[in-house]
Motif scaffolding. Structure first.
Motif, short mmCIF file in Angstrom:
data_model
loop_
_atom_site.label_atom_id
_atom_site.label_comp_id
_atom_site.label_asym_id
_atom_site.label_seq_id
_atom_site.Cartn_x
_atom_site.Cartn_y
_atom_site.Cartn_z
N ILE A 64 -12.36 -17.02 41.33
CA ILE A 64 -11.43 -17.40 42.39
C ILE A 64 -10.92 -18.81 42.13
O ILE A 64 -11.71 -19.75 41.98
N ILE A 65 -9.59 -18.95 42.06
CA ILE A 65 -8.98 -20.27 42.06
C ILE A 65 -8.76 -20.62 43.53
O ILE A 65 -7.86 -20.09 44.17
N GLY A 66 -9.58 -21.48 44.06
CA GLY A 66 -9.50 -21.81 45.47
C GLY A 66 -8.62 -23.01 45.73
O GLY A 66 -8.63 -23.99 44.96
N ILE A 67 -7.85 -22.94 46.81
CA ILE A 67 -7.03 -24.07 47.23
C ILE A 67 -7.12 -24.22 48.74
O ILE A 67 -7.50 -23.29 49.45
N LEU A 68 -6.77 -25.40 49.21
CA LEU A 68 -6.67 -25.64 50.64
C LEU A 68 -5.35 -26.35 50.90
O LEU A 68 -5.13 -27.47 50.42
N LYS A 69 -4.45 -25.69 51.62
CA LYS A 69 -3.16 -26.29 51.95
C LYS A 69 -3.27 -26.98 53.30
O LYS A 69 -3.57 -26.34 54.31
N LYS A 70 -3.04 -28.28 53.28
CA LYS A 70 -3.16 -29.07 54.51
C LYS A 70 -2.19 -30.23 54.44
O LYS A 70 -2.18 -30.99 53.47
N HIS A 71 -1.38 -30.38 55.46
CA HIS A 71 -0.39 -31.45 55.48
C HIS A 71 -0.97 -32.71 56.13
O HIS A 71 -1.62 -32.64 57.18
N TYR A 72 -0.71 -33.84 55.49
CA TYR A 72 -1.20 -35.14 55.96
C TYR A 72 -0.02 -36.06 56.23
O TYR A 72 0.96 -36.06 55.47
N ASP A 73 -0.14 -36.87 57.25
CA ASP A 73 0.88 -37.87 57.52
C ASP A 73 0.95 -38.87 56.37
O ASP A 73 -0.08 -39.31 55.85
N GLY A 74 2.17 -39.19 55.97
CA GLY A 74 2.35 -40.22 54.96
C GLY A 74 2.18 -39.77 53.53
O GLY A 74 2.20 -40.61 52.62
N SER A 75 2.00 -38.47 53.29
CA SER A 75 1.86 -37.98 51.92
C SER A 75 2.50 -36.61 51.79
O SER A 75 2.40 -35.77 52.69
N GLU A 76 3.17 -36.39 50.66
CA GLU A 76 3.77 -35.09 50.38
C GLU A 76 2.78 -34.16 49.70
O GLU A 76 3.07 -32.97 49.53
N VAL A 77 1.63 -34.67 49.30
CA VAL A 77 0.62 -33.86 48.62
C VAL A 77 -0.13 -33.04 49.66
O VAL A 77 -0.71 -33.59 50.60
#
Length: 232
Positions: A64-77
């Motif tokens: 499994i290639i695991g990822i976590l998508k989460k938006h943070y203030d002040g960053s586009e990553v």
């Protein structure tokens, strides 16, 4: 089940994800998709979110290639952006982690090197998602084990509108022959897959084209409403 940790290996990885608002956004559905991918012969899955990773890990034995998508203030990553995100993915059962490996500022002033080192300390193989081919050198210097074309945007270099960028893939394979390169991003057809391997990719990731039945159904329904389809 026990998911294998050896990766990358040649073959096709199926991305089992569903966006917010999709009726498919359910861990049981993602696990069923992943199981179908395994039975079909896929060499791995790419899975987003703690609950989905846990469900897929319990249902399959391929990596499994695991990822976590989460938006943070002040960053586009937003793809596995922080060390806490790494911990969440690792604790959920993934043995491979993919993360945004672009040079953009990360949340909490963490650096790419810090996040990669933390992932390695957790025993994870690290795939760096690139937004441009010229980001590869920095990502490799930061310690990623594998590089991918995941975030490279659509451009005039795409093989067709909505298709993959083989030019960037070929460049990465040519310039970094000793680093595994994953073809990901708008690969959708058997010809796309064959072209990616011909270009030198170690692994190809396909998602929407085979797993997002909701999006595909919407495309077909929309086409059915056209004047031509209506016989006008």
């Amino acid at each position: 089940m026990t998911n294998a940790t050896t990766w990358p290996i040649p073959g096709l990885v199926i991305s089992c994800q569903a966006p917010e608002g999709s009726p498919l956004r359910d861990p049981y559905v993602m696990a069923a998709m992943a199981r179908a991918a395994e039975v079909a012969g896929a060499v791995g899955t790419r899975v987003q979110g703690v609950d989905d990773i846990k469900a897929v890990a319990a249902a399959t034995s391929i990596p499994i290639i695991g990822i976590l998508k989460k938006h943070y203030d002040g960053s586009e990553v937003y793809i596995t952006a922080t060390t806490d995100d790494v911990d969440a993915v690792a604790d959920a059962g993934a043995t491979i982690i993919a993360l945004d490996a672009s040079p953009r500022p990360r949340p909490h002033d963490q650096t790419l090197e810090e996040v990669v080192a933390h992932a390695h300390a957790r025993g994870l193989t690290v795939m760096g998602d690139l937004a441009a081919a010229d980001e590869a050198a920095n990502a490799i210097a930061a310690g990623v084990d594998v590089i991918g074309t995941t975030l490279i945007p659509a451009s005039d270099e795409d093989v067709r509108p909505g298709g993959p960028n083989l030019t960037a893939l070929e460049q990465l394979c040519r310039e970094y022959p000793n680093v595994p390169v994953v073809a990901e991003g708008r690969f959708a057809t058997p010809d796309d897959v064959r072209a990616a391997f011909s270009a030198g990719a170690t692994t190809v990731v396909i998602g929407r084209a085979v797993t997002d039945t909701f999006a595909l159904a919407k495309d077909v329904v929309e086409a059915s409403k056209s004047p031509v389809a209506a016989g006008n």
